[in-house]
Design a protein around this motif. Structure first.
Motif, PDB file in Angstrom:
ATOM      1  N   ASN A 148      -4.891   0.555  13.282  1.00  0.00           N
ATOM      2  CA  ASN A 148      -5.158  -0.541  14.213  1.00  0.00           C
ATOM      3  C   ASN A 148      -6.130  -1.547  13.615  1.00  0.00           C
ATOM      4  N   LYS A 149      -7.199  -1.057  13.011  1.00  0.00           N
ATOM      5  CA  LYS A 149      -8.278  -1.910  12.498  1.00  0.00           C
ATOM      6  C   LYS A 149      -8.171  -2.172  11.005  1.00  0.00           C
ATOM      7  N   TYR A 150      -7.139  -1.609  10.347  1.00  0.00           N
ATOM      8  CA  TYR A 150      -6.969  -1.739   8.897  1.00  0.00           C
ATOM      9  C   TYR A 150      -8.214  -1.245   8.174  1.00  0.00           C
ATOM     10  N   TYR A 151      -8.693  -0.100   8.590  1.00  0.00           N
ATOM     11  CA  TYR A 151      -9.907   0.490   8.041  1.00  0.00           C
ATOM     12  C   TYR A 151      -9.555   1.815   7.369  1.00  0.00           C
ATOM     13  N   MET A 152     -10.097   2.019   6.151  1.00  0.00           N
ATOM     14  CA  MET A 152      -9.845   3.267   5.426  1.00  0.00           C
ATOM     15  C   MET A 152     -11.159   3.781   4.868  1.00  0.00           C
ATOM     16  N   ASN A 153     -11.341   5.093   4.963  1.00  0.00           N
ATOM     17  CA  ASN A 153     -12.535   5.745   4.448  1.00  0.00           C
ATOM     18  C   ASN A 153     -12.089   7.020   3.753  1.00  0.00           C
ATOM     19  N   ALA A 154     -12.734   7.350   2.618  1.00  0.00           N
ATOM     20  CA  ALA A 154     -12.381   8.561   1.888  1.00  0.00           C
ATOM     21  C   ALA A 154     -13.577   9.025   1.070  1.00  0.00           C
ATOM     22  N   LEU A 155     -13.567  10.311   0.711  1.00  0.00           N
ATOM     23  CA  LEU A 155     -14.606  10.882  -0.136  1.00  0.00           C
ATOM     24  C   LEU A 155     -14.110  10.927  -1.579  1.00  0.00           C
ATOM     25  N   LYS A 156     -15.054  10.938  -2.509  1.00  0.00           N
ATOM     26  CA  LYS A 156     -14.750  11.032  -3.943  1.00  0.00           C
ATOM     27  C   LYS A 156     -13.659  10.043  -4.334  1.00  0.00           C
ATOM     28  N   THR A 157     -13.869   8.797  -3.949  1.00  0.00           N
ATOM     29  CA  THR A 157     -12.864   7.770  -4.166  1.00  0.00           C
ATOM     30  C   THR A 157     -12.990   7.158  -5.554  1.00  0.00           C
ATOM     31  N   HIS A 158     -11.854   6.923  -6.164  1.00  0.00           N
ATOM     32  CA  HIS A 158     -11.772   6.245  -7.449  1.00  0.00           C
ATOM     33  C   HIS A 158     -10.773   5.109  -7.279  1.00  0.00           C
ATOM     34  N   PHE A 159     -11.220   3.891  -7.555  1.00  0.00           N
ATOM     35  CA  PHE A 159     -10.398   2.704  -7.348  1.00  0.00           C
ATOM     36  C   PHE A 159     -10.392   1.900  -8.633  1.00  0.00           C
ATOM     37  N   ASN A 163      -6.492  13.217   6.410  1.00  0.00           N
ATOM     38  CA  ASN A 163      -6.081  14.370   5.611  1.00  0.00           C
ATOM     39  C   ASN A 163      -7.315  15.015   5.006  1.00  0.00           C
ATOM     40  N   THR A 164      -7.147  16.227   4.506  1.00  0.00           N
ATOM     41  CA  THR A 164      -8.262  16.964   3.904  1.00  0.00           C
ATOM     42  C   THR A 164      -8.002  17.284   2.449  1.00  0.00           C
ATOM     43  N   LEU A 165      -6.862  16.858   1.927  1.00  0.00           N
ATOM     44  CA  LEU A 165      -6.487  17.156   0.550  1.00  0.00           C
ATOM     45  C   LEU A 165      -6.611  15.903  -0.319  1.00  0.00           C
ATOM     46  N   PRO A 166      -6.591  16.062  -1.624  1.00  0.00           N
ATOM     47  CA  PRO A 166      -6.625  14.890  -2.507  1.00  0.00           C
ATOM     48  C   PRO A 166      -5.392  14.017  -2.310  1.00  0.00           C
ATOM     49  N   PHE A 167      -5.574  12.725  -2.544  1.00  0.00           N
ATOM     50  CA  PHE A 167      -4.478  11.768  -2.442  1.00  0.00           C
ATOM     51  C   PHE A 167      -4.586  10.770  -3.581  1.00  0.00           C
ATOM     52  N   GLU A 168      -3.499  10.100  -3.850  1.00  0.00           N
ATOM     53  CA  GLU A 168      -3.493   8.999  -4.808  1.00  0.00           C
ATOM     54  C   GLU A 168      -2.515   7.950  -4.296  1.00  0.00           C
ATOM     55  N   GLY A 169      -2.698   6.730  -4.766  1.00  0.00           N
ATOM     56  CA  GLY A 169      -1.808   5.677  -4.307  1.00  0.00           C
ATOM     57  C   GLY A 169      -2.126   4.360  -4.951  1.00  0.00           C
ATOM     58  N   THR A 170      -1.573   3.311  -4.373  1.00  0.00           N
ATOM     59  CA  THR A 170      -1.809   1.955  -4.858  1.00  0.00           C
ATOM     60  C   THR A 170      -2.138   1.058  -3.681  1.00  0.00           C
ATOM     61  N   TYR A 171      -2.901   0.009  -3.963  1.00  0.00           N
ATOM     62  CA  TYR A 171      -3.218  -1.020  -2.999  1.00  0.00           C
ATOM     63  C   TYR A 171      -3.108  -2.348  -3.734  1.00  0.00           C
ATOM     64  N   PHE A 172      -2.078  -3.129  -3.439  1.00  0.00           N
ATOM     65  CA  PHE A 172      -1.774  -4.361  -4.161  1.00  0.00           C
ATOM     66  C   PHE A 172      -1.777  -4.120  -5.671  1.00  0.00           C
ATOM     67  N   ASN A 173      -1.035  -3.125  -6.125  1.00  0.00           N
ATOM     68  CA  ASN A 173      -0.885  -2.756  -7.533  1.00  0.00           C
ATOM     69  C   ASN A 173      -2.178  -2.289  -8.192  1.00  0.00           C
ATOM     70  N   MET A 223       0.835  -1.200   0.000  1.00  0.00           N
ATOM     71  CA  MET A 223       0.000   0.000   0.000  1.00  0.00           C
ATOM     72  C   MET A 223       0.870   1.251   0.000  1.00  0.00           C
ATOM     73  N   THR A 224       0.550   2.187  -0.903  1.00  0.00           N
ATOM     74  CA  THR A 224       1.224   3.483  -0.941  1.00  0.00           C
ATOM     75  C   THR A 224       0.177   4.574  -1.102  1.00  0.00           C
ATOM     76  N   LEU A 225       0.414   5.707  -0.481  1.00  0.00           N
ATOM     77  CA  LEU A 225      -0.445   6.883  -0.622  1.00  0.00           C
ATOM     78  C   LEU A 225       0.448   8.109  -0.774  1.00  0.00           C
ATOM     79  N   ASN A 226       0.095   8.999  -1.689  1.00  0.00           N
ATOM     80  CA  ASN A 226       0.816  10.253  -1.902  1.00  0.00           C
ATOM     81  C   ASN A 226      -0.160  11.407  -1.764  1.00  0.00           C
TER      82      ASN A 226
END
Length: 178
Positions: A158-169, A135-145, A117-120
């Motif tokens: 701790n819980k391996y939980y992620m939440n975000a708005l306007k997500t594109h996967f 964070n409150t700014l846009p981000f991009e990254g990878t999750y298992f390529n 996992m990477t996030l920029n």
């Protein structure tokens, strides 16, 4: 006669000086925000009773009374998951501001968890006590390529939980044929 004129001049100057308004000169504030310590090419280790769980590398670290400023720094967090596998989280940034257990990463922030996992982004807030990053700014990254982007991220380490708005996967599916 000269002595009377001299005494009269002194009396008039003293009366004029007494009634003349005086400007208060502001003294330099002795409680200025001055650095207490400055380190160049520093490394800080945080130990607990079981292991070393946090390492901070910086090109320059400045300690003030209420905060630490770290330039060109990285924060490496080590922990063990439920399956007894070692997890290494790495956060890189141009500027890190630390106040108590709160870290603020600014400019060219890169988050990496092991190799999957990477996030920029340009801003990331991390609480070392709760192990939650936001964070409150846009981000991009990878999750298992697979490609991931969005805004306003909430990441609970701790819980391996992620939440975000306007997500594109984008999932990269490789077709495997017989």
């Amino acid at each position: 006669m000269v002595i009377r004129i001299f005494v009269f001049v002194l009396l008039s100057l003293s009366i004029t000086g007494y009634f003349m308004p005086v400007e208060q000169r502001s003294k330099r504030n002795t409680n200025e925000d001055r650095p207490l310590l400055t380190f160049v090419d520093s490394t800080m280790y945080t130990l607990n009773t079981n292991s070393m769980n946090r390492i901070i590398f910086t090109k320059e670290a400045i300690r003030y009374k209420d905060r630490d400023l770290m330039y060109d720094g990285s924060l490496m967090l080590k922990s063990i998951d439920n399956d007894k596998q070692e997890i290494t989280d790495t956060l890189l940034a141009d500027l890190i501001i630390k106040r108590e257990n709160n870290f603020k990463f600014i400019n060219n922030v890169q988050f990496t968890r092991n190799n999957y996992m990477t996030l920029n982004t340009d801003e990331l807030l991390y609480n070392a006590e709760t192990k939650i990053a936001t964070n409150t700014l846009p981000f991009e990254g990878t999750y298992f390529n697979n490609y991931l982007e969005g805004e306003n991220m909430y990441l609970d380490l701790n819980k391996y939980y992620m939440n975000a708005l306007k997500t594109h996967f984008e999932i990269d599916i490789e077709k495997k044929g017989n």
